[in-house]
Design a protein around this motif. Structure first.
Motif, PDB file in Angstrom:
ATOM      1  N   ILE A 212       0.838  -1.202   0.000  1.00  0.00           N
ATOM      2  CA  ILE A 212       0.000   0.000   0.000  1.00  0.00           C
ATOM      3  C   ILE A 212       0.876   1.256   0.000  1.00  0.00           C
ATOM      4  O   ILE A 212       0.588   2.237  -0.691  1.00  0.00           O
ATOM      5  N   SER A 215       2.103   2.254  -3.393  1.00  0.00           N
ATOM      6  CA  SER A 215       1.059   2.426  -4.403  1.00  0.00           C
ATOM      7  C   SER A 215       1.250   3.726  -5.163  1.00  0.00           C
ATOM      8  O   SER A 215       1.778   4.723  -4.636  1.00  0.00           O
ATOM      9  N   SER A 216       0.819   3.732  -6.405  1.00  0.00           N
ATOM     10  CA  SER A 216       0.884   4.954  -7.211  1.00  0.00           C
ATOM     11  C   SER A 216      -0.194   5.954  -6.811  1.00  0.00           C
ATOM     12  O   SER A 216      -0.072   7.149  -7.085  1.00  0.00           O
ATOM     13  N   ASP A 217      -1.240   5.471  -6.148  1.00  0.00           N
ATOM     14  CA  ASP A 217      -2.300   6.347  -5.666  1.00  0.00           C
ATOM     15  C   ASP A 217      -1.803   7.108  -4.429  1.00  0.00           C
ATOM     16  O   ASP A 217      -1.311   6.500  -3.472  1.00  0.00           O
ATOM     17  N   VAL A 218      -1.929   8.424  -4.445  1.00  0.00           N
ATOM     18  CA  VAL A 218      -1.383   9.251  -3.361  1.00  0.00           C
ATOM     19  C   VAL A 218      -2.050   8.932  -2.034  1.00  0.00           C
ATOM     20  O   VAL A 218      -1.379   8.813  -0.994  1.00  0.00           O
ATOM     21  N   LEU A 219      -3.384   8.782  -2.028  1.00  0.00           N
ATOM     22  CA  LEU A 219      -4.111   8.514  -0.791  1.00  0.00           C
ATOM     23  C   LEU A 219      -3.690   7.179  -0.189  1.00  0.00           C
ATOM     24  O   LEU A 219      -3.418   7.077   1.020  1.00  0.00           O
ATOM     25  N   LYS A 220      -3.625   6.127  -1.033  1.00  0.00           N
ATOM     26  CA  LYS A 220      -3.201   4.817  -0.544  1.00  0.00           C
ATOM     27  C   LYS A 220      -1.757   4.862  -0.033  1.00  0.00           C
ATOM     28  O   LYS A 220      -1.431   4.254   1.000  1.00  0.00           O
ATOM     29  N   ARG A 221      -0.907   5.574  -0.764  1.00  0.00           N
ATOM     30  CA  ARG A 221       0.497   5.650  -0.359  1.00  0.00           C
ATOM     31  C   ARG A 221       0.638   6.317   1.011  1.00  0.00           C
ATOM     32  O   ARG A 221       1.402   5.858   1.867  1.00  0.00           O
ATOM     33  N   ASN A 222      -0.114   7.381   1.226  1.00  0.00           N
ATOM     34  CA  ASN A 222      -0.061   8.069   2.523  1.00  0.00           C
ATOM     35  C   ASN A 222      -0.597   7.190   3.647  1.00  0.00           C
ATOM     36  O   ASN A 222      -0.059   7.195   4.764  1.00  0.00           O
ATOM     37  N   ARG A 223      -1.661   6.422   3.360  1.00  0.00           N
ATOM     38  CA  ARG A 223      -2.211   5.533   4.377  1.00  0.00           C
ATOM     39  C   ARG A 223      -1.226   4.430   4.733  1.00  0.00           C
ATOM     40  O   ARG A 223      -1.057   4.065   5.905  1.00  0.00           O
TER      41      ARG A 223
END
Length: 372
Positions: A212, A215-223
């Protein structure tokens, strides 16, 4: 149609009959030929013919007997499977002891020159003592269990404190899932001392967090990164013991299913805030600690009829509804509150809905109540 198990058993019985027939053929076929006066047939007089001939005769017999033999074996198998393990175990031990005694007695009987005593009597004693041994072991199983458990009870008295510590350590394993780590509140709960025992972080949960976090998704990466920071805080700042479980259940794909399996194997408790995982654990009789339940339990109790002051911030799903929130994040649905969006108003609580997923309060404006 023959089932797979019955087919294999049938072939095994047929093979046994063929081997038995071949063996008996070597010894009995010559006497049978002599009895039937068939010595004139040259082929039958050959010694290498006797074993195949006996095997063929017994193989033909299996066409009539094999189904009865297989059925008899299956009935014995079903009886043994249904019987308790202690019954089978002590009955078998009694049978073995009975056969050993029969063998020891038989060694003396074989020295006697009488044909009946040296041959028939040992067979009879083997059957009799084997049966008696089985019956004694089966019927005296409770007493035998007590006899064999005496050393264990003595050992338990000596090491009772160690066992209690071991049991407590097993029961105090808290297995964290991915959602509760990302949530972050678990660190504060551990710091306050509401959780005791050992925190277990499975390797497959760490891998999911790392996936996670990458992840390339910013929200997922921060989580994901937040979850890793929470774990780092639990390991370094808190006094609780933290262990990494290196094992994996390769035959199981889902992380939630792996957590349930791990909890069963270790007799630990799953710590989560996932509503679905909570239900799965309850269905499979696995201990679970839902921090949402803890959060709901420590929230102030709100009863219908109580007055509250809230800020309506947006409209609700239904007609003329407004939405407000308490400081702890509890959502308040204000009936006829759409006209008060952006305003601080007094409301009266009408009902409270509380589940493991959270709590929801329904209210209506106090001004509307006075107008009625």
């Amino acid at each position: 149609m023959i089932k797979g198990g019955d087919g294999v058993l049938k072939r095994f019985v047929q093979l046994f009959f063929i081997i038995t027939g071949g063996t008996l053929g070597i010894f009995l076929i010559p006497e049978l030929i002599e009895l039937l006066s068939l010595k004139d047939i040259a082929l039958l007089d050959k010694s290498y013919i006797h074993a195949p001939l006996g095997a063929i005769l017994f193989f033909v017999i299996t066409f009539w007997l094999v189904d009865y033999v297989v059925g008899f074996i299956r009935r014995i198998e079903e009886s043994l499977v249904k019987a308790p393990v202690t019954d089978v175990l002590f009955g078998s031990l009694g049978l073995i002891l009975g056969l050993i005694v029969a063998y020891l007695v038989g060694t003396f009987l074989w020295k006697i020159q009488l044909q009946v005593v040296s041959t028939v009597l040992p067979i009879f004693l083997s059957i009799l003592l084997g049966y008696l041994g089985f019956q004694v072991g089966f019927k005296k199983r409770d007493e035998l269990v007590n006899v064999f458990s005496i050393p264990t009870r003595i050992g338990k008295k000596k090491g009772s404190e160690e066992e209690q510590e071991n049991n407590q350590s097993l029961q105090s394993l808290k297995i964290l899932d991915t959602s509760v780590i990302i949530d972050g509140r678990i660190a504060d709960i551990c710091q306050t001392g509401f959780l005791d025992g050992t925190i277990v972080i499975p390797r497959f949960v760490l891998e999911e967090l790392q996936h996670i976090a990458d992840s390339s998704d910013v929200l997922k990466r921060n989580r994901g990164r937040r979850g890793l920071d929470i774990l780092n805080r639990i390991q370094k700042e808190l006094s609780m013991k933290v262990e990494i479980y290196e094992g994996d259940f390769e035959d199981i794909q889902e992380v939630d299913s792996k957590l349930v399996k791990l909890a069963k194997v270790t007799s630990g408790l799953v710590v989560t805030n996932d509503f679905n995982l909570n239900k799965v654990c309850e269905l499979q009789n696995v201990g679970v600690l839902n921090i949402n339940d803890l959060a709901n339990a420590v929230k102030p109790i709100v009863l219908p009829g109580e007055e509250m002051n809230v800020l309506v911030i947006k409209d609700g799903k239904e007609h003329n509804q407004g939405i407000a929130y308490l400081d702890d994040g509890t959502m308040i649905v204000v009936e006829e509150g759409r006209n008060y969006i952006g305003k601080q108003i007094d409301v009266l609580v009408t009902s409270v809905l509380q589940t493991s997923a959270g709590r929801m309060i329904f209210a209506k404006p106090k001004l509307l109540e006075k107008a009625l």
